[in-house]
Scaffold this motif. Structure first.
Motif, PDB file in Angstrom:
ATOM      1  N   GLY A  45       0.817  -1.214   0.000  1.00 43.08           N
ATOM      2  CA  GLY A  45       0.000   0.000   0.000  1.00 43.08           C
ATOM      3  C   GLY A  45       0.846   1.257   0.000  1.00 43.08           C
ATOM      4  O   GLY A  45       0.546   2.220  -0.703  1.00 43.08           O
ATOM      5  N   PHE A  49       0.630   3.876  -3.048  1.00 45.83           N
ATOM      6  CA  PHE A  49       0.292   5.273  -2.780  1.00 45.83           C
ATOM      7  C   PHE A  49       1.446   6.198  -3.153  1.00 45.83           C
ATOM      8  O   PHE A  49       1.225   7.304  -3.635  1.00 45.83           O
ATOM      9  CB  PHE A  49      -0.100   5.447  -1.311  1.00 45.83           C
ATOM     10  N   THR A  56       0.746   9.588   3.038  1.00 48.42           N
ATOM     11  CA  THR A  56      -0.049   9.395   4.235  1.00 48.42           C
ATOM     12  C   THR A  56       0.755   9.908   5.419  1.00 48.42           C
ATOM     13  O   THR A  56       1.857   9.439   5.682  1.00 48.42           O
ATOM     14  CB  THR A  56      -0.411   7.916   4.439  1.00 48.42           C
ATOM     15  N   SER A  62      -2.319   5.940   7.249  1.00 42.60           N
ATOM     16  CA  SER A  62      -1.468   4.750   7.146  1.00 42.60           C
ATOM     17  C   SER A  62      -2.295   3.476   7.195  1.00 42.60           C
ATOM     18  O   SER A  62      -2.034   2.534   6.458  1.00 42.60           O
ATOM     19  CB  SER A  62      -0.444   4.735   8.284  1.00 42.60           C
ATOM     20  N   SER A  65      -4.115   3.165   3.755  1.00 43.01           N
ATOM     21  CA  SER A  65      -3.234   2.714   2.668  1.00 43.01           C
ATOM     22  C   SER A  65      -2.784   1.276   2.889  1.00 43.01           C
ATOM     23  O   SER A  65      -2.678   0.495   1.932  1.00 43.01           O
ATOM     24  CB  SER A  65      -2.028   3.639   2.520  1.00 43.01           C
TER      25      SER A  65
END
Length: 82
Positions: A45, A49, A56, A62, A65
């Protein structure tokens, strides 16, 4: 990266794995594997991202994601498993 950072990373991954496991209810991986997948998925993630240009900065960001990364990882694992 200190011990607190590592513990937060593992906690976020565990939460993400649990949430992803709830999303894929009945997939047959079990709680422990979903937590492990969540920890790995948090890295996925973060990479996804980062590639998309999103950052994040909060704990909630966090977790979101990491959950998305864990869901992506579960989808990939299910495709390979079948």
């Amino acid at each position: 990266m200190g011990i607190i950072d590592i513990l937060v990373f593992l906690l976020v991954g565990a939460i993400a794995g649990f949430l992803a496991g709830q999303f894929f209810k009945g997939s047959g991986f079990g709680l422990m594997w979903n937590i492990i997948i969540g920890i790995i998925g948090s890295v996925v993630g973060g990479l996804v991202f980062g590639i998309l240009g999103f950052a994040t900065t909060s704990l909630l960001g966090s977790i979101i994601s990491a959950t998305i990364g864990a869901i992506l990882l579960l989808i990939i694992i299910q495709k390979i498993k079948t």
